[in-house]
Design a protein around this motif. Sequence first.
Motif, PDB file in Angstrom:
ATOM      1  N   SER A 121       0.730  -1.343  -0.141  1.00 41.64           N
ATOM      2  CA  SER A 121      -0.087   0.149  -0.011  1.00 41.64           C
ATOM      3  C   SER A 121       0.812   1.224  -0.096  1.00 41.64           C
ATOM      4  O   SER A 121       1.646   1.244   0.817  1.00 41.64           O
ATOM      5  CB  SER A 121      -0.918   0.036   1.264  1.00 41.64           C
ATOM      6  N   SER A 122       0.499   2.101  -0.987  1.00 38.76           N
ATOM      7  CA  SER A 122       1.289   3.610  -1.026  1.00 38.76           C
ATOM      8  C   SER A 122       0.988   4.213   0.140  1.00 38.76           C
ATOM      9  O   SER A 122       1.573   5.407   0.437  1.00 38.76           O
ATOM     10  CB  SER A 122       0.916   4.268  -2.350  1.00 38.76           C
ATOM     11  N   GLU A 123      -0.190   4.136   1.020  1.00 40.29           N
ATOM     12  CA  GLU A 123      -0.547   4.946   2.121  1.00 40.29           C
ATOM     13  C   GLU A 123       0.280   4.738   3.346  1.00 40.29           C
ATOM     14  O   GLU A 123       0.429   5.216   4.419  1.00 40.29           O
ATOM     15  CB  GLU A 123      -1.831   4.605   2.676  1.00 40.29           C
ATOM     16  N   HIS A 124       1.068   3.625   3.415  1.00 44.07           N
ATOM     17  CA  HIS A 124       2.026   3.395   4.666  1.00 44.07           C
ATOM     18  C   HIS A 124       3.465   3.702   4.220  1.00 44.07           C
ATOM     19  O   HIS A 124       4.167   2.870   3.445  1.00 44.07           O
ATOM     20  CB  HIS A 124       1.693   1.713   4.899  1.00 44.07           C
ATOM     21  N   LYS A 125       4.099   4.351   5.014  1.00 45.44           N
ATOM     22  CA  LYS A 125       5.438   4.776   4.752  1.00 45.44           C
ATOM     23  C   LYS A 125       6.328   3.731   5.547  1.00 45.44           C
ATOM     24  O   LYS A 125       6.202   3.852   7.042  1.00 45.44           O
ATOM     25  CB  LYS A 125       5.947   6.441   5.231  1.00 45.44           C
ATOM     26  N   VAL A 126       7.181   3.217   5.002  1.00 40.34           N
ATOM     27  CA  VAL A 126       7.983   1.843   5.387  1.00 40.34           C
ATOM     28  C   VAL A 126       9.434   2.174   5.603  1.00 40.34           C
ATOM     29  O   VAL A 126       9.885   2.707   4.705  1.00 40.34           O
ATOM     30  CB  VAL A 126       7.860   0.570   4.877  1.00 40.34           C
ATOM     31  N   LEU A 127      10.129   1.984   6.833  1.00 38.79           N
ATOM     32  CA  LEU A 127      11.405   2.127   6.865  1.00 38.79           C
ATOM     33  C   LEU A 127      12.061   0.573   7.331  1.00 38.79           C
ATOM     34  O   LEU A 127      11.633  -0.112   8.107  1.00 38.79           O
ATOM     35  CB  LEU A 127      11.781   3.050   7.797  1.00 38.79           C
ATOM     36  N   PHE A 128      12.962   0.121   6.480  1.00 39.94           N
ATOM     37  CA  PHE A 128      13.833  -0.907   6.701  1.00 39.94           C
ATOM     38  C   PHE A 128      15.048  -0.627   7.077  1.00 39.94           C
ATOM     39  O   PHE A 128      15.831   0.385   6.773  1.00 39.94           O
ATOM     40  CB  PHE A 128      14.114  -1.774   5.349  1.00 39.94           C
ATOM     41  N   ILE A 129      15.741  -1.084   8.190  1.00 36.51           N
ATOM     42  CA  ILE A 129      16.970  -0.818   8.719  1.00 36.51           C
ATOM     43  C   ILE A 129      17.757  -2.250   8.606  1.00 36.51           C
ATOM     44  O   ILE A 129      17.544  -3.175   9.346  1.00 36.51           O
ATOM     45  CB  ILE A 129      16.651  -0.451  10.283  1.00 36.51           C
ATOM     46  N   PHE A 130      18.880  -1.990   7.916  1.00 38.13           N
ATOM     47  CA  PHE A 130      19.749  -3.311   7.866  1.00 38.13           C
ATOM     48  C   PHE A 130      20.970  -2.742   8.646  1.00 38.13           C
ATOM     49  O   PHE A 130      21.884  -2.138   8.039  1.00 38.13           O
ATOM     50  CB  PHE A 130      20.252  -3.548   6.223  1.00 38.13           C
ATOM     51  N   ASP A 131      21.108  -3.444   9.868  1.00 40.53           N
ATOM     52  CA  ASP A 131      22.358  -3.119  10.761  1.00 40.53           C
ATOM     53  C   ASP A 131      23.409  -4.038  10.382  1.00 40.53           C
ATOM     54  O   ASP A 131      23.335  -5.291  10.526  1.00 40.53           O
ATOM     55  CB  ASP A 131      21.790  -3.176  12.329  1.00 40.53           C
ATOM     56  N   GLY A 132      24.758  -3.539  10.215  1.00 41.03           N
ATOM     57  CA  GLY A 132      25.744  -4.359  10.304  1.00 41.03           C
ATOM     58  C   GLY A 132      26.282  -4.782   8.909  1.00 41.03           C
ATOM     59  O   GLY A 132      26.343  -6.228   8.780  1.00 41.03           O
TER      60      GLY A 132
END
Length: 641
Positions: free
Chosen positions: A202-213
């Motif tokens: 859905s374009s209504e939901h702003k999503v952040l992926f954090i790839f640590d390390g």
Amino acid sequence: MGNIPPSRKKDPPPEESVQQGASDTQIKKTDKTKRDFTAKHRWTPEQAELRSFLKRKCQHVVEGVPHQGDARLLHDIYTDLYITQGGGGVNDEHEVRQIERASWREAAQGRPIKCSDIFTPLSGQHKRIRSVLTKGVAGIGKTVSVQKFILDWTEGETNQDICFIFPLPFRELNLMEKRKVSLVELIQHFFTQIKDPKILSSSEHKVLFIFDGLDECRLPLDFRSNPRCCDVTEPASVDVLLTNLIEGNLLPSALLWITTRPAAAGQIPPECVDQVTEIRGFNDPQKEEYFKKRISDENLASRTITHLKSSRSLFIMCHIPVFCWILVTVVERTSEKSERREMPRTLTQLYTHFLIIQTCNKKEKYTERKERDEEMIFRLGKLAFQQLEKGNLIFYEEDLRECGIDVTEASVYSGVCTQIFREEAGLCHGRVFSFVHLSIQEFLAALYVFLCFSNRERNTPDQQQTSQLSALFRAATLHDLHKTAVDLALQSENRHLDLFLRFLLGLSLESNQNLLRHLLPQTSSQSQSSEQTVQHVRQKIRDQINSDRKINLFYCLNELNQHAVVEHIDRSSGALSVEMLLPGQWETRKLKFELSEEQLYGFDLQKYIKTPEEDLTEVLSPDDVLERLVPVVMPVATSAV
């Protein structure tokens, strides 16, 4: 802020309370607060569940090793680190070299950025920031900065335009290397709170992926050859999912935050990164603030700060929060035994004390477990050495088994070395192992080589030695070992053996060997004079054109308890050349003096300087040395290298 030291005055909290962070009564209050907070911010049930899960996961910092140290509220101990807008490119220098170089930079050269603002365009920037790459050396505070970012978001403080945050550490993604899943399945595997797959599409939901390390990633990340994938429901390898996410083929509207040690940054194509930031750790005032907070005895804190300022190599390392923890652990424990006890002056001395402290059982000091400790340290050293050769900080069960470490025994990695080696159970219940910090791994690797040499009859490496470092195990004398190590370190393109070399040379000092024998009583004494090694290092300093390599060699002299001043007498011209490391600057200075024939005869620079061991009350700077030389010689030329 990086990993903070455990308090020895409190018993570790039960694992249950660390994970849940509250009693039954507190949980009920928390649930009510969560419902009120959810209603206020109009979060969906899935958003609320995810935030609640991430808050429980991020609100505590477990000091030291997970499940063995004290859990403290992150808000209570967090100190902002110096985060700047970084440049592109890959820096494959040894991380200590980067820390030392960064310590001389003026703060004005960077543009400070708050951790919560890394996706906000800077002044003069007009493009949308979709992907951020944050670089920083091991232990500098990258993971805890991520933790603070997430915690502030869960509490409704910052970045509330983001609907979902999915932190996916590479060390946990590695464990799914052989599985084929869709992006939706991958998210639902780690975050069971997410039930509706439409959230991701859905374009209504702003999503952040954090790839640590990123530096811990064992996936190939083949951006050139991996197939294109645009459907969040299409099964693919985790490697393919990641490269397509980073390239923007999958969820092009999603935000990405990748953290990494500098040497691994080149795995991400530059065109896939909108902004590069750098975490530089503690500046000098923050170092002092840290020690004043962590050491309850004000007098001891003051003495520690004064001592550190007199030891350049230690003070520089204090840019790294984890190193500050190591130093506080040693200072507090040694001060308990004697207020007049000398504080460590070299890295080797400090880490030797740290090893002894962390392998000492509080109730049974050096009584029934000596042989076990010695065998365990040797196996950990073997693991450290082998993985240093491969450039790995993160290990898995097969790596441990290769070194004879039984992964089924908790005491193997925690009972004996409680704050040196750790195991973490990830979201997908895999087992990941690491040393607390890269410098500890390098120290143990050097100790392993030293033990193999000093007890060759018992400790001959059983593996086929085919690497470049195998030459270390063929050394016939201690000087041969040192000479080989110096030469190998100078041949290393990325200087990854610089700190290993300092430790290996430092272990040859009788004072450090005496310390080790409290822990490793069967270690043979290596009392051979280090004078040949000192002369070899000094000659290499004279031969080197590269200033950076010279500086590490000067620090090697410091580990050998030799003042970092190198002199050369040309008897044919009657000239004395003196080269030294300038205090507080990233350069060496070379000066030439003209001596009379009488002065030239029997000239001994050592008469004008004192080593720390000879005079604990006075540590001469290079300028002090020059001042003492003035009455003796007449300078005719000065040049900086």
